[in-house]
Write a protein that holds these residues in place. Sequence first.
Motif: not given
Length: 241
Positions: A66-76
């Motif tokens: 889970t990349t930071e980008d993916e985490i951010n996307k999931k958070k969004a």
Amino acid sequence: MRSLVILTMVGGLVATVAIPAYAASTRMPIEDSQTLQQMSAVDAQSLVVASDASGTELARDSYSATTEDEINKKKAAEAAAARARAQAAAAAASSSVSSVPVNINLVSPGTGEVRWPILNFTKGRGIGDSGYHQGVDLLAPGGTPLYAAAAGVVRIAQEAYGGYGVAVVIDHVIAGQRVSTLYGHMTYGSRQVVAGQSVEAGQLIGLVGSTGSSTANHLHFEVRVNNGLVDPWAWLVANAG
Ligand SMILES: [Zn+2]
């Protein structure tokens, strides 16, 4: 996830080791209490070591999975879902607020300065229809509540007001103009107001009937503005609410 599994495994180890030791403590309390202390010290350390040891591995695994980008996307996505839920809840709340509860026995619903004098009627003759007719006929069953179309002072409240039968006339001042409303053919004995009485908009004033020059239950409603007859239907449509 993995650190949880590891911690659980360590915990399981502690339990497995500790329980026999504790069971043995009934026989040799002093030695066992020392043993327990030692064990807990060791376990505490092993716990730290276990989590430390797995730390780098976990970090690397979590980043690859889970990349930071993916985490951010999931958070969004989660935030968007939360907003959608909030909007849906707000919409549901506003729709339930906007459905006006009809309290037919007390006050004509609405918040306007002018209210409908009757609800659930059938529109009959209008002003000037079929010869000499000064108002609008709103047909409804006998006993249907009638309401003051606006706040004002009752000028006439009689059981036999000529052809109007049981009738009420109310004087108002609306938007700086002198307005009077007339309610005819009410049921005998149903008047709720007397001459000189102040009334609120929507206040119950009587019940539909067929007294006076009438052949069917209905409200005969007239409106005068500055003493001049106006089309009461158009006046209600334009002002009542
Ligand atoms: Zn009429």
